[in-house]
Design an enzyme around this catalytic site. Sequence first.
Site, PDB file in Angstrom:
ATOM      1  CG  ASP A  66       4.500  52.906  71.085  1.00  0.00           C
ATOM      2  OD1 ASP A  66       3.843  51.918  70.716  1.00  0.00           O
ATOM      3  OD2 ASP A  66       5.398  53.432  70.394  1.00  0.00           O
TER       4      ASP A  66
ATOM      5  CG  ASP B 208       9.376  49.724  67.184  1.00  0.00           C
ATOM      6  OD1 ASP B 208      10.534  50.070  67.479  1.00  0.00           O
ATOM      7  OD2 ASP B 208       9.079  49.254  66.078  1.00  0.00           O
TER       8      ASP B 208
HETATM    9 MG   LIG Z   1       5.998  53.402  68.499  1.00  0.00          MG
END
Ligand SMILES: [Mg+2]
Length: 277
Positions: free
Chosen positions: A21, A23
């Site tokens: 992932d 962010d």
């Molecule tokens: Mg995230």
Amino acid sequence: MALEFLNPRMATLRVDAITLDADGVLHRGRTVLPGALDLLHGLNERAIPWQIVTNNSRQTAERAAEHYRSIGLPVRGDQVVTAADATAAYIVGVHAGARRPRVYPLGDADQRACLIAGGCQVTDDEDRAEYVAVGINRHLTYQRLFHACNAIRRGARFVVANLDATVPTETGAIPGAGALAAAIKVATGKDWYAIGKPAPEMMLQALRRMARAPAAALHVGDRLDSDVPAALRAGMATALVTTGEHGREEGLAASGDARPDIIAADLPTVNAWLFRP
Ligand SMILES: [Mg+2]
């Protein structure tokens, strides 16, 4: 404790592929998080394939990669799976037949471009649509929502890029693809097929692209409600890093398909385990 194994198998696992992932893991806003560059360089040096998987419902992988490079992360377009691209790939994959699938897009011009680039035909004719693809669209009209519902009631398959309730913007949280999908579900009584996390579809596409099985693959994320269940449903192990949405206590308390295999304080901790001799 900086690194905790909730699943004892992880202590000896040799990871052969990674999904990430972005962010809350590699960056926060425009700030690259500590350990992110070492992680990407370390994986590259060891020839361990990696892919960023993002729930973005309108960006192409190339545009997303440009954004990552603009904040200092060395990412190529073929190292990103966005929900927008994955939506097109899913539809093309399930669509049997020589002709390109006809898709009615509820999303904006960017989603439309992703669908076309991914091999779909875009149609604005509800009677010809074989699929309805839901993504965010700040210019969505009631008329388009109405046509999308008609197409689905008529038998078009209902695909949603992600189930995000809201999307954060400069001016506040706007309704996300999940909110639009919920409106259609209530109006039609039909269920969706979701692409983005917490569904496993993007992880499965990333694994196929890396030509790796899930057994020795790891996903690193910051959310117990999306990253962890998506990876778990794809058969992958998961590491929660507590530099984003969810903290250590929440990770320890999580159960079922929200329970991570590892909890790490940050990426340097993950790197020390991953790149151990
Ligand atoms: Mg995230």
